[in-house]
Motif scaffolding. Structure first.
Motif, PDB file in Angstrom:
ATOM      1  N   ASP A   1      45.330  41.730  33.308  1.00 24.87           N
ATOM      2  CA  ASP A   1      44.065  42.467  33.184  1.00 24.87           C
ATOM      3  C   ASP A   1      43.006  41.558  32.553  1.00 24.87           C
ATOM      4  O   ASP A   1      43.025  41.297  31.356  1.00 24.87           O
ATOM      5  CB  ASP A   1      44.282  43.707  32.314  1.00 24.87           C
ATOM      6  N   PHE A   2      42.083  41.087  33.368  1.00 30.17           N
ATOM      7  CA  PHE A   2      41.013  40.218  32.900  1.00 30.17           C
ATOM      8  C   PHE A   2      39.680  40.947  32.821  1.00 30.17           C
ATOM      9  O   PHE A   2      38.621  40.315  32.771  1.00 30.17           O
ATOM     10  CB  PHE A   2      40.886  38.999  33.827  1.00 30.17           C
ATOM     11  N   ALA A   3      39.727  42.284  32.777  1.00 32.02           N
ATOM     12  CA  ALA A   3      38.492  43.074  32.808  1.00 32.02           C
ATOM     13  C   ALA A   3      37.565  42.760  31.645  1.00 32.02           C
ATOM     14  O   ALA A   3      36.337  42.811  31.777  1.00 32.02           O
ATOM     15  CB  ALA A   3      38.832  44.566  32.827  1.00 32.02           C
ATOM     16  N   ASP A   4      38.120  42.429  30.474  1.00 30.67           N
ATOM     17  CA  ASP A   4      37.301  42.150  29.300  1.00 30.67           C
ATOM     18  C   ASP A   4      37.156  40.658  29.021  1.00 30.67           C
ATOM     19  O   ASP A   4      36.629  40.276  27.968  1.00 30.67           O
ATOM     20  CB  ASP A   4      37.900  42.838  28.074  1.00 30.67           C
ATOM     21  N   ALA A   5      37.621  39.833  29.922  1.00 32.76           N
ATOM     22  CA  ALA A   5      37.522  38.389  29.722  1.00 32.76           C
ATOM     23  C   ALA A   5      36.060  37.944  29.806  1.00 32.76           C
ATOM     24  O   ALA A   5      35.263  38.530  30.551  1.00 32.76           O
ATOM     25  CB  ALA A   5      38.357  37.653  30.762  1.00 32.76           C
TER      26      ALA A   5
ATOM     27  N   ALA B   1      32.471  35.719  34.613  1.00 34.54           N
ATOM     28  CA  ALA B   1      31.615  36.473  35.525  1.00 34.54           C
ATOM     29  C   ALA B   1      32.397  37.615  36.170  1.00 34.54           C
ATOM     30  O   ALA B   1      33.612  37.505  36.387  1.00 34.54           O
ATOM     31  CB  ALA B   1      31.058  35.541  36.598  1.00 34.54           C
ATOM     32  N   PRO B   2      31.719  38.721  36.507  1.00 26.75           N
ATOM     33  CA  PRO B   2      32.409  39.885  37.084  1.00 26.75           C
ATOM     34  C   PRO B   2      33.267  39.535  38.294  1.00 26.75           C
ATOM     35  O   PRO B   2      34.405  40.003  38.414  1.00 26.75           O
ATOM     36  CB  PRO B   2      31.255  40.816  37.445  1.00 26.75           C
ATOM     37  N   ARG B   3      32.733  38.734  39.202  1.00 32.32           N
ATOM     38  CA  ARG B   3      33.516  38.402  40.395  1.00 32.32           C
ATOM     39  C   ARG B   3      34.739  37.569  40.030  1.00 32.32           C
ATOM     40  O   ARG B   3      35.812  37.708  40.634  1.00 32.32           O
ATOM     41  CB  ARG B   3      32.641  37.648  41.407  1.00 32.32           C
ATOM     42  N   ALA B   4      34.598  36.707  39.021  1.00 35.04           N
ATOM     43  CA  ALA B   4      35.713  35.847  38.611  1.00 35.04           C
ATOM     44  C   ALA B   4      36.861  36.650  38.013  1.00 35.04           C
ATOM     45  O   ALA B   4      38.022  36.228  38.081  1.00 35.04           O
ATOM     46  CB  ALA B   4      35.228  34.799  37.619  1.00 35.04           C
ATOM     47  N   LYS B   5      36.561  37.815  37.407  1.00 30.35           N
ATOM     48  CA  LYS B   5      37.624  38.604  36.779  1.00 30.35           C
ATOM     49  C   LYS B   5      38.680  39.013  37.794  1.00 30.35           C
ATOM     50  O   LYS B   5      39.889  38.897  37.537  1.00 30.35           O
ATOM     51  CB  LYS B   5      37.018  39.829  36.096  1.00 30.35           C
ATOM     52  N   ALA B   6      38.232  39.486  38.937  1.00 34.83           N
ATOM     53  CA  ALA B   6      39.191  39.880  39.972  1.00 34.83           C
ATOM     54  C   ALA B   6      39.878  38.667  40.581  1.00 34.83           C
ATOM     55  O   ALA B   6      41.080  38.696  40.886  1.00 34.83           O
ATOM     56  CB  ALA B   6      38.470  40.685  41.051  1.00 34.83           C
ATOM     57  N   GLU B   7      39.121  37.576  40.753  1.00 39.94           N
ATOM     58  CA  GLU B   7      39.701  36.372  41.352  1.00 39.94           C
ATOM     59  C   GLU B   7      40.781  35.760  40.456  1.00 39.94           C
ATOM     60  O   GLU B   7      41.857  35.378  40.934  1.00 39.94           O
ATOM     61  CB  GLU B   7      38.595  35.347  41.613  1.00 39.94           C
ATOM     62  N   VAL B   8      40.503  35.682  39.157  1.00 40.70           N
ATOM     63  CA  VAL B   8      41.473  35.098  38.241  1.00 40.70           C
ATOM     64  C   VAL B   8      42.707  35.993  38.121  1.00 40.70           C
ATOM     65  O   VAL B   8      43.848  35.512  38.083  1.00 40.70           O
ATOM     66  CB  VAL B   8      40.832  34.852  36.860  1.00 40.70           C
ATOM     67  N   ALA B   9      42.488  37.307  38.083  1.00 42.25           N
ATOM     68  CA  ALA B   9      43.622  38.229  38.033  1.00 42.25           C
ATOM     69  C   ALA B   9      44.523  38.040  39.251  1.00 42.25           C
ATOM     70  O   ALA B   9      45.759  38.068  39.145  1.00 42.25           O
ATOM     71  CB  ALA B   9      43.124  39.666  37.956  1.00 42.25           C
ATOM     72  N   ALA B  10      43.918  37.821  40.407  1.00 45.76           N
ATOM     73  CA  ALA B  10      44.702  37.597  41.626  1.00 45.76           C
ATOM     74  C   ALA B  10      45.446  36.267  41.563  1.00 45.76           C
ATOM     75  O   ALA B  10      46.602  36.165  41.995  1.00 45.76           O
ATOM     76  CB  ALA B  10      43.794  37.644  42.845  1.00 45.76           C
ATOM     77  N   LEU B  11      44.780  35.238  41.019  1.00 48.45           N
ATOM     78  CA  LEU B  11      45.449  33.940  40.878  1.00 48.45           C
ATOM     79  C   LEU B  11      46.726  34.075  40.072  1.00 48.45           C
ATOM     80  O   LEU B  11      47.765  33.495  40.406  1.00 48.45           O
ATOM     81  CB  LEU B  11      44.521  32.940  40.187  1.00 48.45           C
TER      82      LEU B  11
ATOM     83  N   PHE C   1      38.586  26.106  51.403  1.00 51.76           N
ATOM     84  CA  PHE C   1      39.232  27.207  52.111  1.00 51.76           C
ATOM     85  C   PHE C   1      39.129  28.545  51.372  1.00 51.76           C
ATOM     86  O   PHE C   1      39.673  29.541  51.835  1.00 51.76           O
ATOM     87  CB  PHE C   1      40.701  26.877  52.366  1.00 51.76           C
ATOM     88  N   ALA C   2      38.448  28.569  50.241  1.00 51.25           N
ATOM     89  CA  ALA C   2      38.238  29.821  49.511  1.00 51.25           C
ATOM     90  C   ALA C   2      36.789  29.850  49.034  1.00 51.25           C
ATOM     91  O   ALA C   2      36.153  28.807  48.908  1.00 51.25           O
ATOM     92  CB  ALA C   2      39.189  29.921  48.317  1.00 51.25           C
ATOM     93  N   SER C   3      36.289  31.010  48.800  1.00 53.91           N
ATOM     94  CA  SER C   3      34.932  31.161  48.268  1.00 53.91           C
ATOM     95  C   SER C   3      35.051  31.840  46.907  1.00 53.91           C
ATOM     96  O   SER C   3      35.134  33.063  46.808  1.00 53.91           O
ATOM     97  CB  SER C   3      34.069  32.005  49.218  1.00 53.91           C
ATOM     98  N   LEU C   4      35.077  31.014  45.864  1.00 51.98           N
ATOM     99  CA  LEU C   4      35.375  31.504  44.526  1.00 51.98           C
ATOM    100  C   LEU C   4      34.194  31.293  43.581  1.00 51.98           C
ATOM    101  O   LEU C   4      33.391  30.370  43.752  1.00 51.98           O
ATOM    102  CB  LEU C   4      36.603  30.773  43.954  1.00 51.98           C
ATOM    103  N   ASP C   5      34.127  32.137  42.591  1.00 53.38           N
ATOM    104  CA  ASP C   5      33.078  32.037  41.581  1.00 53.38           C
ATOM    105  C   ASP C   5      33.235  30.749  40.769  1.00 53.38           C
ATOM    106  O   ASP C   5      34.348  30.248  40.584  1.00 53.38           O
ATOM    107  CB  ASP C   5      33.156  33.253  40.652  1.00 53.38           C
ATOM    108  N   ASP C   6      32.124  30.225  40.273  1.00 49.86           N
ATOM    109  CA  ASP C   6      32.175  29.015  39.464  1.00 49.86           C
ATOM    110  C   ASP C   6      33.082  29.179  38.246  1.00 49.86           C
ATOM    111  O   ASP C   6      33.757  28.235  37.826  1.00 49.86           O
ATOM    112  CB  ASP C   6      30.772  28.621  39.003  1.00 49.86           C
TER     113      ASP C   6
END
Length: 566
Positions: free
Chosen positions: A143-147, A150-160, A192-197
């Protein structure tokens, strides 16, 4: 007779059969192999610039609230031992080092049984603006919701972390390997991916502690083989022949993915101490690996005049040259300003390869050029003694990583193995140790340039104080949510700095002019000149403990067979 025009420092020459420069694992192994395979009656001199044997394979001990603790001071584990060369496996057996014991001696459920099985991702305020810890267990989605990303990165990092993605989905295995070959880990994600900075920042130093290279430098092919974060979802599995383009290490590891359980309580210091004890039988008042683990080394025994093998600490070899076809001379500056010259039948330089450019002027220009470009990746390691590990248990973790941190990347509680009198801390209320590791290679440039920048930082006058304080602050920040009070709960922090840390090895991403050297060039350097050979992880292109030992065996075999021409 000395060569004309080569003055000899005034002192008594003493004859040896072999002189070794460097008392790390490679140097100790060179003496071991010479005695066991060339001449069991040989007299050997090992010259070491530092104040201890083992190089980065050293032991730290603590006494905390009445409990004796043992911890690695540097090199920590035996990596994929089923891939060891026969000469290494045979040597370890002779030394009484049993590899298979870890299957029974490792207490694999130690932290799980006490509620501390997870991994903590610690966002440092110095990197991300505010501190935050995400504790990730094996059975839950991270759960990276409070990390503080950036908002988009929270979901991306959680998936990683929890649901690795196959960025090359839809391609055949051969097509995937073709895309991985020649790209860095970061290059694969950018192409091959479009990820947040912030996702890229999260991964920037995620490979550093393991290899010395940052995420944008590390070869993607090897990372996919090992399963590093970010590339662990790419569905290519080791099968058939090793993938073309793997490093020498990756090729060797390909069919040998052993579990990560092969670690003594003091790391690879056990190996260094075992070799040294074999060379000098009265070095320890202990007969076995188990007993030696807590035995005190008799430093006075290292350099006794009647020793068959003499290990001279705090002594710098300055010149190594031939004195005729079958004799070499080494000039040594010792403590107190004394300079001596020693003669031997052969010599092995078992130190960072750049030392060969200073020591051996007889090397060819191509060998000198190879050695000159082999600067290593700078690393730092630390042993931390805790009065208890309640904060770790409260957070449900036994390991920590610091995403995006350019100095310290990972830390973990003591490895849970029972050997001799050393056992894991019985409960979170008892003292224990942790180890931390980091690499200082700068990102955003080629590995040689990034490593040089990190080495410059470690060589500053204030580096040790700053880096030690940084680690203490990171631990206090990460573990505070679990109740840690640093001044109360951290008993000691011992930091080791290794400007010449991990050896740089050849990869599929090397390009002319980027400070790399091909495996073949390193082999030519290892051959040395005449009765002088070069050993160590720099020239074997396999930067692990077994590489150090194997390179020593190759050097000894080479000299025993006549050495190189001059």
């Amino acid at each position: 007779m000395t060569n004309a025009g080569s003055p000899t420092p005034a002192d008594t020459r003493r004859d040896f059969d072999l002189i070794v420069v460097g008392a790390g694992v490679a140097g100790l192994s060179a003496a071991f192999y010479w005695l066991t395979e060339v001449d069991r009656d040989a007299r050997v001199l090992i010259v070491e610039e530092g104040a201890q044997i083992g190089g980065p394979a050293i032991q730290h001990t603590f006494d905390v609230d009445g409990r004796s603790l043992v911890s690695p001071g540097g090199a920590q584990e035996l990596t994929f031992p089923s891939a060891f060369a026969p000469a290494v496996t045979s040597a370890l057996s002779t030394l009484g080092v049993e590899i298979d014991r870890f299957y029974s001696d490792t207490v694999s459920t130690h932290y799980t049984d006490q509620g501390a099985e997870g991994h903590g991702y610690a966002f440092a305020a110095s990197v991300w603006g505010r501190s935050h810890l995400v504790a990730h267990g094996r059975s839950a989605v991270a759960d990276f919701a409070d990390a503080p990303i950036a908002p988009r990165a929270k979901a991306e990092v959680a998936a990683l972390v929890s649901e690795p993605t196959d960025w090359l989905h839809g391609r055949t295995d051969d097509e995937k390997l073709a895309e991985l070959r020649g790209r860095s880990c970061d290059g694969v994600l950018r192409d091959f991916a479009s990820l947040d900075d912030d996702t890229h920042r999260f991964l920037r130093y995620s490979t550093s502690a393991q290899s010395g290279m940052t995420f944008d430098q590390h070869p993607a092919l090897d990372a996919a083989l090992i399963g590093y974060l970010g590339l662990d979802g790419i569905g290519v599995r080791p099968a058939g022949d090793p993938w073309a383009g793997l490093t020498r290490t990756g090729t060797r590891f390909f069919p040998h993915m052993d579990p990560p359980i092969f670690r003594f309580p003091d790391g690879n210091a056990t190996i260094a101490r075992a070799i040294a004890h074999h060379l000098i039988p009265d070095l320890f008042d202990a007969a076995t690996v188990d007993d030696r683990l807590t035995a005190v080394m008799s430093v006075d025994a290292l350099d006794r005049p009647d020793n068959q093998v003499r290990i001279r600490l705090n002594s710098m070899a300055t010149v190594l040259r031939h004195d005729g076809a079958d004799s070499v001379l080494v000039t040594v500056d010792g403590s107190g300003g004394a300079t001596r010259t020693y003669r031997a039948r052969a010599a092995i330089v078992a130190a960072p390869a750049r030392a060969a450019t200073r020591l051996v002027p007889e090397l060819g220009q191509d060998q000198q050029a190879t050695a000159a470009c082999l600067g290593r990746y700078p690393i730092v390691s630390a042993s931390i003694a805790f009065r208890n590990w309640r904060a770790w248990q409260s957070l449900g973790i036994s390991r920590i990583s610091w995403p995006g941190h350019p100095t310290w990347q990972i830390a973990g509680l003591e490895f849970p193995v029972t050997i001799g009198a050393v056992t894991p801390s019985p409960s979170p209320d008892d003292p224990t140790t942790a180890t931390a590791l980091g690499a200082l290679t700068e990102a955003g440039t080629d590995p040689a340039t990034g490593a040089a920048a990190g080495r410059r930082r470690l060589l500053t006058a204030t580096a040790r104080h700053e880096i030690s304080a940084e680690l203490r602050g990171l631990l206090a920040e990460a573990l505070a949510p679990g109740g840690l009070v640093a001044d109360r709960d951290i008993a000691a922090v011992r930091v080791e700095m290794w400007p010449q840390g991990y050896a740089r090895y050849s990869t599929s991403r090397d390009r002319p002019g980027d400070g790399s050297a091909a495996t073949e060039a390193k082999s030519r350097l290892a051959a040395g000149v005449g009765r002088i050979a070069v050993a160590g992880v720099d020239v074997i292109d396999h930067p692990f403990l077994d590489g150090a030992m194997e390179s020593a065996h190759l050097a000894v075999t080479h000299l025993a067979n006549g050495g190189a021409g001059r």
